[in-house]
Design an enzyme around this catalytic site. Structure first.
Site, PDB file in Angstrom:
ATOM      1  N   LYS A  60      84.258 -26.076 -31.321  1.00 37.97           N
ATOM      2  CA  LYS A  60      85.201 -24.986 -31.389  1.00 37.97           C
ATOM      3  C   LYS A  60      85.885 -24.793 -32.572  1.00 37.97           C
ATOM      4  CE  LYS A  60      88.560 -21.950 -28.708  1.00 37.97           C
ATOM      5  NZ  LYS A  60      89.305 -22.244 -27.075  1.00 37.97           N
ATOM      6  N   SER A 101      89.902 -20.997 -20.972  1.00 39.44           N
ATOM      7  CA  SER A 101      89.060 -20.762 -22.109  1.00 39.44           C
ATOM      8  C   SER A 101      87.745 -21.600 -22.197  1.00 39.44           C
ATOM      9  CB  SER A 101      89.845 -21.022 -23.247  1.00 39.44           C
ATOM     10  OG  SER A 101      90.497 -19.599 -23.460  1.00 39.44           O
ATOM     11  N   SER A 116      88.513 -18.145 -24.280  1.00 38.55           N
ATOM     12  CA  SER A 116      88.316 -17.968 -25.898  1.00 38.55           C
ATOM     13  C   SER A 116      87.082 -18.740 -26.522  1.00 38.55           C
ATOM     14  CB  SER A 116      89.397 -18.365 -26.384  1.00 38.55           C
ATOM     15  OG  SER A 116      89.918 -19.591 -26.188  1.00 38.55           O
TER      16      SER A 116
HETATM   17  N1  GLN Z   1      92.503 -16.096 -21.686  1.00 36.11           N
HETATM   18  C1  GLN Z   1      93.864 -16.842 -21.511  1.00 36.11           C
HETATM   19  C2  GLN Z   1      94.885 -16.618 -22.662  1.00 36.11           C
HETATM   20  O1  GLN Z   1      94.606 -15.663 -23.656  1.00 36.11           O
HETATM   21  C3  GLN Z   1      93.331 -18.437 -21.511  1.00 36.11           C
HETATM   22  C4  GLN Z   1      93.005 -18.583 -23.103  1.00 36.11           C
HETATM   23  C5  GLN Z   1      92.804 -20.096 -23.237  1.00 36.11           C
HETATM   24  O2  GLN Z   1      92.497 -20.820 -22.433  1.00 36.11           O
HETATM   25  N2  GLN Z   1      92.625 -20.684 -24.726  1.00 36.11           N
HETATM   26  O3  GLN Z   1      96.019 -17.392 -23.187  1.00 36.11           O
END
Ligand code: GLN
Length: 483
Positions: free
Chosen positions: A75, A174, A150
Protein backbone atom coordinates in the site's frame (compact mmCIF):
# COMPACT_ATOMS: atom_id res chain seq x y z
CA UNK A 1 -12.44 -19.50 -9.22
CA UNK A 2 -8.90 -20.77 -9.67
CA UNK A 3 -6.32 -19.91 -7.02
CA UNK A 4 -3.30 -18.56 -8.96
CA UNK A 5 0.20 -19.76 -8.07
CA UNK A 6 0.59 -18.80 -4.42
CA UNK A 7 3.54 -17.08 -2.75
CA UNK A 8 4.51 -20.47 -1.30
CA UNK A 9 4.39 -22.08 -4.79
CA UNK A 10 6.48 -19.31 -6.34
CA UNK A 11 9.09 -19.37 -3.58
CA UNK A 12 9.44 -23.16 -3.94
CA UNK A 13 9.89 -22.80 -7.70
CA UNK A 14 12.58 -20.15 -7.31
CA UNK A 15 14.32 -22.16 -4.56
CA UNK A 16 14.39 -25.28 -6.74
CA UNK A 17 15.72 -23.38 -9.76
CA UNK A 18 12.54 -24.07 -11.75
CA UNK A 19 12.18 -20.33 -12.40
CA UNK A 20 13.95 -17.11 -11.43
CA UNK A 21 12.94 -14.03 -9.47
CA UNK A 22 13.60 -11.95 -12.60
CA UNK A 23 11.23 -14.07 -14.70
CA UNK A 24 8.54 -13.73 -12.02
CA UNK A 25 9.06 -9.97 -11.90
CA UNK A 26 8.70 -9.67 -15.69
CA UNK A 27 5.50 -11.71 -15.67
CA UNK A 28 4.14 -9.57 -12.84
CA UNK A 29 4.90 -6.32 -14.65
CA UNK A 30 3.09 -7.68 -17.71
CA UNK A 31 0.01 -8.55 -15.66
CA UNK A 32 0.05 -5.10 -14.01
CA UNK A 33 0.23 -3.52 -17.47
CA UNK A 34 -2.62 -5.68 -18.80
CA UNK A 35 -4.81 -4.73 -15.81
CA UNK A 36 -4.08 -1.01 -15.88
CA UNK A 37 -7.78 -0.21 -16.15
CA UNK A 38 -8.19 -1.33 -12.51
CA UNK A 39 -5.87 1.49 -11.35
CA UNK A 40 -4.72 -0.77 -8.51
CA UNK A 41 -1.04 0.17 -8.81
CA UNK A 42 0.11 3.79 -8.49
CA UNK A 43 3.87 3.42 -8.95
CA UNK A 44 6.51 0.82 -9.69
CA UNK A 45 9.67 0.20 -7.70
CA UNK A 46 12.61 1.00 -9.92
CA UNK A 47 14.89 -1.02 -7.65
CA UNK A 48 12.84 -4.20 -8.15
CA UNK A 49 14.79 -5.57 -11.08
CA UNK A 50 18.11 -5.26 -9.26
CA UNK A 51 16.63 -6.90 -6.16
CA UNK A 52 15.23 -9.75 -8.26
CA UNK A 53 18.63 -10.20 -9.87
CA UNK A 54 20.22 -10.71 -6.44
CA UNK A 55 17.96 -13.58 -5.37
CA UNK A 56 19.80 -16.25 -7.31
CA UNK A 57 23.13 -15.20 -5.81
CA UNK A 58 21.66 -15.01 -2.29
CA UNK A 59 20.24 -18.54 -2.63
CA UNK A 60 23.55 -19.80 -3.95
CA UNK A 61 25.27 -18.24 -0.93
CA UNK A 62 23.06 -20.37 1.30
CA UNK A 63 20.73 -17.63 2.55
CA UNK A 64 17.40 -18.83 3.93
CA UNK A 65 14.81 -17.08 1.72
CA UNK A 66 11.28 -18.28 2.55
CA UNK A 67 9.87 -15.71 0.08
CA UNK A 68 12.53 -16.20 -2.62
CA UNK A 69 11.55 -14.11 -5.61
CA UNK A 70 7.93 -13.59 -4.54
CA UNK A 71 6.59 -10.38 -6.13
CA UNK A 72 4.69 -8.22 -3.64
CA UNK A 73 2.78 -4.93 -3.84
CA UNK A 74 2.53 -2.71 -0.78
CA UNK A 75 0.00 0.00 0.00
CA UNK A 76 1.25 3.48 -0.83
CA UNK A 77 1.45 4.52 2.84
CA UNK A 78 4.24 2.00 3.53
CA UNK A 79 7.76 3.34 2.97
CA UNK A 80 10.18 1.73 0.53
CA UNK A 81 13.46 3.65 0.26
CA UNK A 82 13.81 5.39 -3.09
CA UNK A 83 10.16 5.03 -4.08
CA UNK A 84 7.36 7.55 -3.86
CA UNK A 85 5.04 7.23 -0.87
CA UNK A 86 2.04 9.34 -1.88
CA UNK A 87 -0.58 8.04 0.59
CA UNK A 88 -3.08 8.64 -2.22
CA UNK A 89 -2.65 12.38 -1.64
CA UNK A 90 -1.64 15.29 -3.81
CA UNK A 91 0.30 16.74 -0.89
CA UNK A 92 2.82 13.85 -1.12
CA UNK A 93 2.85 13.60 -4.93
CA UNK A 94 6.59 14.23 -5.03
CA UNK A 95 7.62 12.69 -1.69
CA UNK A 96 10.23 9.93 -2.02
CA UNK A 97 10.85 7.83 1.11
CA UNK A 98 14.41 8.12 2.41
CA UNK A 99 14.07 4.88 4.38
CA UNK A 100 12.29 1.52 4.33
CA UNK A 101 9.50 0.34 6.65
CA UNK A 102 10.47 -2.55 8.93
CA UNK A 103 7.69 -4.73 7.47
CA UNK A 104 9.11 -4.19 3.97
CA UNK A 105 12.71 -4.71 5.13
CA UNK A 106 11.66 -8.05 6.62
CA UNK A 107 9.97 -9.09 3.37
CA UNK A 108 13.07 -8.13 1.40
CA UNK A 109 15.36 -9.97 3.83
CA UNK A 110 13.18 -13.05 3.22
CA UNK A 111 13.72 -12.76 -0.54
CA UNK A 112 10.52 -10.97 -1.60
CA UNK A 113 10.69 -8.42 -4.41
CA UNK A 114 8.65 -5.24 -3.84
CA UNK A 115 7.16 -4.58 -7.27
CA UNK A 116 5.40 -1.31 -6.55
CA UNK A 117 2.86 0.60 -4.56
CA UNK A 118 -0.88 0.02 -4.40
CA UNK A 119 -3.61 2.65 -4.62
CA UNK A 120 -5.52 3.71 -1.51
CA UNK A 121 -7.98 6.21 -0.10
CA UNK A 122 -6.21 9.46 0.70
CA UNK A 123 -4.26 8.93 3.95
CA UNK A 124 -6.20 5.67 4.43
CA UNK A 125 -9.40 7.56 5.19
CA UNK A 126 -12.23 5.80 3.46
CA UNK A 127 -13.89 2.51 2.61
CA UNK A 128 -13.94 2.57 -1.19
CA UNK A 129 -10.57 3.77 -2.60
CA UNK A 130 -12.47 6.56 -4.32
CA UNK A 131 -10.80 9.40 -2.40
CA UNK A 132 -7.35 8.73 -3.90
CA UNK A 133 -5.89 11.77 -5.67
CA UNK A 134 -4.75 9.28 -8.33
CA UNK A 135 -8.27 8.17 -9.27
CA UNK A 136 -10.40 5.31 -7.99
CA UNK A 137 -9.42 1.63 -8.04
CA UNK A 138 -12.00 -0.63 -9.72
CA UNK A 139 -13.23 -3.94 -8.32
CA UNK A 140 -12.04 -6.76 -10.64
CA UNK A 141 -15.32 -8.65 -10.01
CA UNK A 142 -17.34 -5.74 -11.42
CA UNK A 143 -15.52 -2.64 -12.58
CA UNK A 144 -18.61 -0.53 -11.92
CA UNK A 145 -18.12 -1.24 -8.23
CA UNK A 146 -15.61 -0.25 -5.57
CA UNK A 147 -12.98 -2.68 -4.26
CA UNK A 148 -13.55 -1.42 -0.70
CA UNK A 149 -10.97 0.60 1.13
CA UNK A 150 -8.86 2.07 2.16
CA UNK A 151 -6.41 -0.65 0.97
CA UNK A 152 -8.47 -1.18 -2.21
CA UNK A 153 -5.46 -1.23 -4.55
CA UNK A 154 -3.81 -4.08 -2.62
CA UNK A 155 -7.05 -6.10 -2.43
CA UNK A 156 -7.90 -5.60 -6.13
CA UNK A 157 -4.34 -6.51 -7.13
CA UNK A 158 -4.48 -9.84 -5.29
CA UNK A 159 -8.04 -10.53 -6.52
CA UNK A 160 -6.88 -9.93 -10.11
CA UNK A 161 -3.83 -12.16 -9.61
CA UNK A 162 -1.31 -9.34 -10.21
CA UNK A 163 0.70 -10.50 -7.20
CA UNK A 164 -0.11 -13.52 -5.02
CA UNK A 165 -0.03 -11.43 -1.84
CA UNK A 166 0.06 -7.74 -0.87
CA UNK A 167 0.30 -5.53 2.20
CA UNK A 168 -2.33 -3.07 3.37
CA UNK A 169 -2.97 -1.16 6.57
CA UNK A 170 -6.01 -1.45 8.80
CA UNK A 171 -7.06 1.35 11.16
CA UNK A 172 -10.77 0.55 11.27
CA UNK A 173 -11.22 -2.19 8.68
CA UNK A 174 -9.05 -1.16 5.74
CA UNK A 175 -7.54 -4.61 5.19
CA UNK A 176 -10.57 -6.76 6.10
CA UNK A 177 -13.33 -4.83 4.30
CA UNK A 178 -11.59 -4.63 0.89
CA UNK A 179 -10.56 -8.30 1.30
CA UNK A 180 -14.24 -9.11 1.78
CA UNK A 181 -15.37 -7.05 -1.22
CA UNK A 182 -12.65 -8.57 -3.46
CA UNK A 183 -12.90 -12.23 -2.39
CA UNK A 184 -9.49 -12.71 -0.77
CA UNK A 185 -8.18 -13.17 2.78
CA UNK A 186 -7.30 -10.04 4.77
CA UNK A 187 -5.71 -10.21 8.21
CA UNK A 188 -5.60 -7.39 10.77
CA UNK A 189 -3.04 -8.57 13.34
CA UNK A 190 -3.08 -7.80 17.06
CA UNK A 191 -2.01 -4.19 17.63
CA UNK A 192 1.77 -4.36 17.98
CA UNK A 193 2.29 -7.67 16.20
CA UNK A 194 3.80 -6.03 13.08
CA UNK A 195 6.06 -2.99 13.39
CA UNK A 196 4.52 0.30 12.25
CA UNK A 197 7.95 1.85 11.62
CA UNK A 198 7.72 3.33 8.13
CA UNK A 199 3.92 3.15 7.95
CA UNK A 200 2.65 6.71 7.49
CA UNK A 201 0.51 7.43 10.56
CA UNK A 202 -3.24 7.96 10.27
CA UNK A 203 -4.44 7.09 13.81
CA UNK A 204 -1.43 5.70 15.61
CA UNK A 205 -3.27 3.87 18.40
CA UNK A 206 -5.33 1.92 15.82
CA UNK A 207 -3.08 1.45 12.75
CA UNK A 208 -1.73 -2.01 11.88
CA UNK A 209 -0.14 -3.38 8.72
CA UNK A 210 -1.77 -6.58 7.46
CA UNK A 211 -1.49 -9.07 4.57
CA UNK A 212 -3.85 -10.07 1.72
CA UNK A 213 -3.60 -13.62 0.34
CA UNK A 214 -5.49 -16.47 -1.34
CA UNK A 215 -4.50 -19.25 1.09
CA UNK A 216 -3.91 -19.85 4.79
CA UNK A 217 -0.48 -21.20 3.87
CA UNK A 218 0.46 -17.80 2.37
CA UNK A 219 -0.92 -15.93 5.38
CA UNK A 220 1.25 -18.09 7.64
CA UNK A 221 4.30 -17.67 5.41
CA UNK A 222 3.94 -13.87 5.43
CA UNK A 223 3.11 -13.50 9.10
CA UNK A 224 6.10 -15.61 10.14
CA UNK A 225 8.26 -13.10 8.27
CA UNK A 226 6.40 -9.88 9.22
CA UNK A 227 5.60 -10.31 12.90
CA UNK A 228 8.02 -9.62 15.72
CA UNK A 229 9.35 -6.92 17.97
CA UNK A 230 11.14 -3.96 16.43
CA UNK A 231 13.34 -1.55 18.39
CA UNK A 232 12.16 1.17 15.97
CA UNK A 233 8.50 0.84 17.08
CA UNK A 234 8.00 1.12 20.84
CA UNK A 235 4.48 -0.32 20.54
CA UNK A 236 5.64 -3.51 18.82
CA UNK A 237 5.28 -6.63 20.92
CA UNK A 238 7.72 -9.36 21.84
CA UNK A 239 5.62 -12.27 20.58
CA UNK A 240 7.58 -14.47 18.18
CA UNK A 241 5.30 -15.68 15.36
CA UNK A 242 4.38 -19.37 15.07
CA UNK A 243 1.91 -19.40 12.21
CA UNK A 244 0.84 -22.57 10.39
CA UNK A 245 -2.22 -23.34 8.30
CA UNK A 246 -4.46 -25.70 10.26
CA UNK A 247 -6.55 -28.69 9.28
CA UNK A 248 -10.24 -29.51 9.85
CA UNK A 249 -9.08 -31.25 13.04
CA UNK A 250 -8.39 -27.77 14.50
CA UNK A 251 -12.10 -26.96 14.24
CA UNK A 252 -13.22 -29.81 16.50
CA UNK A 253 -14.38 -28.46 19.84
CA UNK A 254 -13.71 -24.85 18.78
CA UNK A 255 -16.10 -22.58 20.68
CA UNK A 256 -17.46 -20.03 18.21
CA UNK A 257 -19.48 -17.02 19.39
CA UNK A 258 -21.75 -15.35 16.85
CA UNK A 259 -21.94 -11.64 17.65
CA UNK A 260 -25.64 -10.82 17.96
CA UNK A 261 -25.18 -7.13 17.16
CA UNK A 262 -23.81 -8.02 13.71
CA UNK A 263 -26.89 -9.99 12.64
CA UNK A 264 -29.16 -7.06 11.73
CA UNK A 265 -28.98 -4.94 8.60
CA UNK A 266 -27.13 -7.35 6.32
CA UNK A 267 -28.04 -8.20 2.74
CA UNK A 268 -29.60 -11.63 2.10
CA UNK A 269 -26.38 -12.93 0.54
CA UNK A 270 -24.34 -11.86 3.58
CA UNK A 271 -26.84 -13.53 5.94
CA UNK A 272 -26.79 -16.71 3.86
CA UNK A 273 -22.97 -16.77 3.78
CA UNK A 274 -22.79 -16.42 7.56
CA UNK A 275 -25.19 -19.38 7.90
CA UNK A 276 -23.22 -21.63 5.51
CA UNK A 277 -20.04 -20.72 7.40
CA UNK A 278 -21.62 -21.68 10.73
CA UNK A 279 -22.92 -24.93 9.18
CA UNK A 280 -19.43 -25.80 7.95
CA UNK A 281 -17.95 -25.12 11.39
CA UNK A 282 -20.69 -27.12 13.13
CA UNK A 283 -20.17 -29.99 10.71
CA UNK A 284 -16.48 -30.04 11.63
CA UNK A 285 -17.28 -30.33 15.33
CA UNK A 286 -17.25 -26.69 16.47
CA UNK A 287 -19.86 -25.47 18.93
CA UNK A 288 -21.80 -22.37 17.97
CA UNK A 289 -23.65 -19.98 20.28
CA UNK A 290 -24.81 -16.39 20.11
CA UNK A 291 -23.18 -13.72 22.26
CA UNK A 292 -24.28 -10.14 22.80
CA UNK A 293 -21.74 -7.30 23.04
CA UNK A 294 -24.11 -4.37 23.67
CA UNK A 295 -21.39 -1.66 23.67
CA UNK A 296 -20.76 -2.37 19.98
CA UNK A 297 -23.55 0.04 19.10
CA UNK A 298 -21.21 2.87 20.16
CA UNK A 299 -18.24 1.55 18.19
CA UNK A 300 -18.57 3.71 15.05
CA UNK A 301 -19.07 6.91 17.08
CA UNK A 302 -16.17 6.12 19.41
CA UNK A 303 -13.92 5.09 16.52
CA UNK A 304 -14.37 8.32 14.58
CA UNK A 305 -14.00 10.43 17.74
CA UNK A 306 -10.62 8.77 18.32
CA UNK A 307 -9.39 8.31 14.73
CA UNK A 308 -10.10 11.91 13.66
CA UNK A 309 -8.35 13.62 16.60
CA UNK A 310 -5.32 11.37 16.11
CA UNK A 311 -5.39 12.15 12.39
CA UNK A 312 -5.66 15.89 12.99
CA UNK A 313 -2.54 15.73 15.09
CA UNK A 314 -0.60 13.31 12.83
CA UNK A 315 -1.37 15.33 9.71
CA UNK A 316 -0.15 18.60 11.22
CA UNK A 317 3.29 17.75 9.82
CA UNK A 318 2.14 18.36 6.23
CA UNK A 319 2.60 22.10 6.26
CA UNK A 320 4.67 22.49 3.10
CA UNK A 321 7.85 23.07 5.09
CA UNK A 322 9.38 19.59 5.29
CA UNK A 323 7.31 17.01 3.41
CA UNK A 324 6.00 17.05 -0.12
CA UNK A 325 4.28 19.89 -1.93
CA UNK A 326 4.48 23.56 -0.98
CA UNK A 327 2.24 26.32 -2.31
CA UNK A 328 3.90 29.72 -2.07
CA UNK A 329 2.28 32.48 0.00
CA UNK A 330 3.10 36.01 1.08
CA UNK A 331 4.09 34.78 4.55
CA UNK A 332 4.50 31.48 6.37
CA UNK A 333 0.88 31.30 7.55
CA UNK A 334 -0.48 31.87 4.08
CA UNK A 335 1.94 29.35 2.57
CA UNK A 336 0.87 26.70 5.10
CA UNK A 337 -2.81 27.47 4.64
CA UNK A 338 -2.65 27.31 0.86
CA UNK A 339 -0.53 24.16 0.92
CA UNK A 340 -3.03 22.34 3.14
CA UNK A 341 -6.06 23.73 1.32
CA UNK A 342 -4.79 22.62 -2.08
CA UNK A 343 -2.84 19.55 -0.99
CA UNK A 344 -5.55 17.71 0.99
CA UNK A 345 -8.78 16.39 -0.48
CA UNK A 346 -12.20 17.13 1.05
CA UNK A 347 -12.46 14.01 3.26
CA UNK A 348 -9.05 14.60 4.82
CA UNK A 349 -9.91 18.26 5.45
CA UNK A 350 -13.23 17.26 7.05
CA UNK A 351 -11.45 14.89 9.41
CA UNK A 352 -8.77 17.39 10.40
CA UNK A 353 -11.48 19.91 11.27
CA UNK A 354 -13.68 17.48 13.21
CA UNK A 355 -10.65 15.98 14.95
CA UNK A 356 -9.31 19.39 15.98
CA UNK A 357 -12.74 20.38 17.25
CA UNK A 358 -13.11 17.20 19.34
CA UNK A 359 -9.74 17.87 20.98
CA UNK A 360 -10.31 21.55 21.70
CA UNK A 361 -10.77 22.76 25.26
CA UNK A 362 -14.39 22.58 26.31
CA UNK A 363 -15.09 19.71 23.90
CA UNK A 364 -12.28 17.30 24.83
CA UNK A 365 -14.23 15.91 27.81
CA UNK A 366 -17.51 15.73 25.93
CA UNK A 367 -16.10 13.93 22.89
CA UNK A 368 -12.54 12.60 22.91
CA UNK A 369 -12.33 11.58 26.52
CA UNK A 370 -15.80 10.00 26.46
CA UNK A 371 -14.86 8.03 23.34
CA UNK A 372 -11.76 6.75 25.15
CA UNK A 373 -13.99 5.46 27.96
CA UNK A 374 -16.23 3.69 25.45
CA UNK A 375 -13.09 2.19 23.92
CA UNK A 376 -12.20 0.67 27.29
CA UNK A 377 -15.74 -0.69 27.78
CA UNK A 378 -15.64 -2.32 24.33
CA UNK A 379 -12.23 -3.90 25.03
CA UNK A 380 -13.51 -5.20 28.39
CA UNK A 381 -16.61 -6.68 26.77
CA UNK A 382 -14.52 -8.53 24.18
CA UNK A 383 -12.26 -9.86 26.94
CA UNK A 384 -15.31 -11.11 28.81
CA UNK A 385 -16.67 -12.85 25.68
CA UNK A 386 -13.34 -14.60 25.20
CA UNK A 387 -13.84 -16.20 28.61
CA UNK A 388 -16.53 -18.30 26.90
CA UNK A 389 -15.42 -18.45 23.27
CA UNK A 390 -12.25 -19.24 21.33
CA UNK A 391 -13.24 -17.03 18.39
CA UNK A 392 -16.05 -14.62 17.59
CA UNK A 393 -17.63 -14.34 14.17
CA UNK A 394 -19.46 -11.57 12.25
CA UNK A 395 -19.86 -10.65 8.60
CA UNK A 396 -16.89 -8.49 7.53
CA UNK A 397 -19.22 -6.02 5.82
CA UNK A 398 -23.03 -5.82 5.87
CA UNK A 399 -23.07 -5.80 2.06
CA UNK A 400 -20.95 -6.87 -0.91
CA UNK A 401 -19.16 -4.34 -3.16
CA UNK A 402 -21.25 -1.22 -3.74
CA UNK A 403 -21.37 0.93 -6.88
CA UNK A 404 -18.82 3.61 -7.48
CA UNK A 405 -20.26 6.97 -6.48
CA UNK A 406 -22.99 5.38 -4.37
CA UNK A 407 -21.66 6.68 -1.03
CA UNK A 408 -19.30 9.48 -2.02
CA UNK A 409 -21.76 12.27 -1.25
CA UNK A 410 -22.76 10.81 2.13
CA UNK A 411 -19.81 10.52 4.53
CA UNK A 412 -21.93 8.90 7.25
CA UNK A 413 -23.03 6.13 4.88
CA UNK A 414 -19.37 5.56 3.99
CA UNK A 415 -18.41 5.43 7.71
CA UNK A 416 -21.20 2.91 8.34
CA UNK A 417 -19.52 0.45 5.93
CA UNK A 418 -17.12 -0.28 8.81
CA UNK A 419 -19.79 -1.19 11.35
CA UNK A 420 -18.42 -4.73 11.79
CA UNK A 421 -14.72 -3.92 11.80
CA UNK A 422 -13.89 -0.74 13.79
CA UNK A 423 -14.51 -2.19 17.27
CA UNK A 424 -11.73 -4.72 16.73
CA UNK A 425 -9.18 -1.90 16.23
CA UNK A 426 -10.50 -0.08 19.31
CA UNK A 427 -9.83 -3.27 21.30
CA UNK A 428 -6.49 -3.99 19.56
CA UNK A 429 -7.57 -7.53 18.63
CA UNK A 430 -6.62 -9.69 15.64
CA UNK A 431 -9.30 -10.43 13.02
CA UNK A 432 -9.36 -12.23 9.67
CA UNK A 433 -11.75 -11.82 6.76
CA UNK A 434 -12.27 -15.17 5.03
CA UNK A 435 -13.68 -15.34 1.47
CA UNK A 436 -16.71 -17.42 2.35
CA UNK A 437 -19.42 -16.97 -0.26
CA UNK A 438 -21.03 -14.91 -2.98
CA UNK A 439 -24.05 -12.76 -3.54
CA UNK A 440 -25.51 -12.28 -7.00
CA UNK A 441 -26.58 -8.69 -7.58
CA UNK A 442 -28.22 -7.85 -10.93
CA UNK A 443 -26.74 -11.01 -12.41
CA UNK A 444 -23.20 -10.22 -11.23
CA UNK A 445 -21.43 -12.51 -8.76
CA UNK A 446 -19.85 -10.58 -5.90
CA UNK A 447 -17.69 -12.01 -3.09
CA UNK A 448 -18.77 -12.02 0.55
CA UNK A 449 -16.33 -12.21 3.48
CA UNK A 450 -16.84 -13.50 7.01
CA UNK A 451 -14.79 -12.05 9.88
CA UNK A 452 -13.27 -14.13 12.68
CA UNK A 453 -11.95 -12.34 15.77
CA UNK A 454 -9.50 -13.86 18.27
CA UNK A 455 -8.16 -12.79 21.67
CA UNK A 456 -5.10 -10.52 21.68
CA UNK A 457 -1.94 -12.31 20.45
CA UNK A 458 -3.94 -15.34 19.26
CA UNK A 459 -3.52 -14.33 15.60
CA UNK A 460 -2.16 -17.83 14.93
CA UNK A 461 -5.57 -19.28 15.85
CA UNK A 462 -7.20 -17.38 12.99
CA UNK A 463 -4.80 -18.76 10.40
CA UNK A 464 -5.26 -22.31 11.74
CA UNK A 465 -9.01 -21.85 11.51
CA UNK A 466 -8.67 -20.66 7.91
CA UNK A 467 -6.60 -23.72 7.04
CA UNK A 468 -9.28 -25.87 8.67
CA UNK A 469 -12.01 -24.31 6.54
CA UNK A 470 -9.83 -24.78 3.44
CA UNK A 471 -9.39 -28.44 4.36
CA UNK A 472 -13.18 -28.76 4.33
CA UNK A 473 -13.21 -27.30 0.82
CA UNK A 474 -15.23 -24.38 2.15
CA UNK A 475 -13.10 -21.31 1.36
CA UNK A 476 -14.02 -19.41 -1.84
CA UNK A 477 -10.63 -17.85 -2.61
CA UNK A 478 -9.42 -17.30 -6.15
CA UNK A 479 -8.97 -14.66 -8.81
CA UNK A 480 -11.94 -12.80 -10.24
CA UNK A 481 -13.38 -14.17 -13.49
CA UNK A 482 -11.45 -12.96 -16.53
CA UNK A 483 -8.11 -12.54 -14.73
N1 GLN B 1 -12.95 3.41 6.75
C1 GLN B 1 -12.33 3.66 8.02
C2 GLN B 1 -11.87 5.11 8.05
O1 GLN B 1 -12.09 5.77 7.10
C3 GLN B 1 -11.17 2.74 8.22
C4 GLN B 1 -10.02 3.12 7.39
C5 GLN B 1 -8.80 2.32 7.70
O2 GLN B 1 -8.87 1.24 8.31
N2 GLN B 1 -7.66 2.86 7.34
O3 GLN B 1 -11.30 5.56 8.98
Amino acid sequence: MPVPPTAADLARRVQSGDTTASALLDATLNRIEAARNLNAVVSLNEGASEQAGQIHRRLAAGEHLPLAGVPILVKDNISVAGTRTSCGSKILASYVSPYTATAVARLQAAGAVIVGKANMDEFAMGSSTESSAYGPTLNPWDTGRVPGGSSGGSAAAVAAGLTPVALGSDTGGSVRQPASLCGVYGLKPTYGRISRYGLVAYASSLDQIGPFAHTAEDLALLMNVLAGQDPLDATSLDAPPAFAPGTPEDLRGLRVGVVKESLAGNTAGVDATLQTTLDALRGAGATIAEVSLPELKYAIAAYYLIAMPEASSNLARYDGMVYGARVAGSDVTEAMTLTREQGFGPEVQRRIMIGTYALSSGYYDAYYSKAMKVRRLIANRFAEAFGQFDVLVTPTSPFPAFRRGEKTSDPLAMYAADVDTVAINLAGLPALSVPAGFETVNGVTLPVGIQFIAPALQDERLVRLAGGLEGLGFVKAGVAPGY
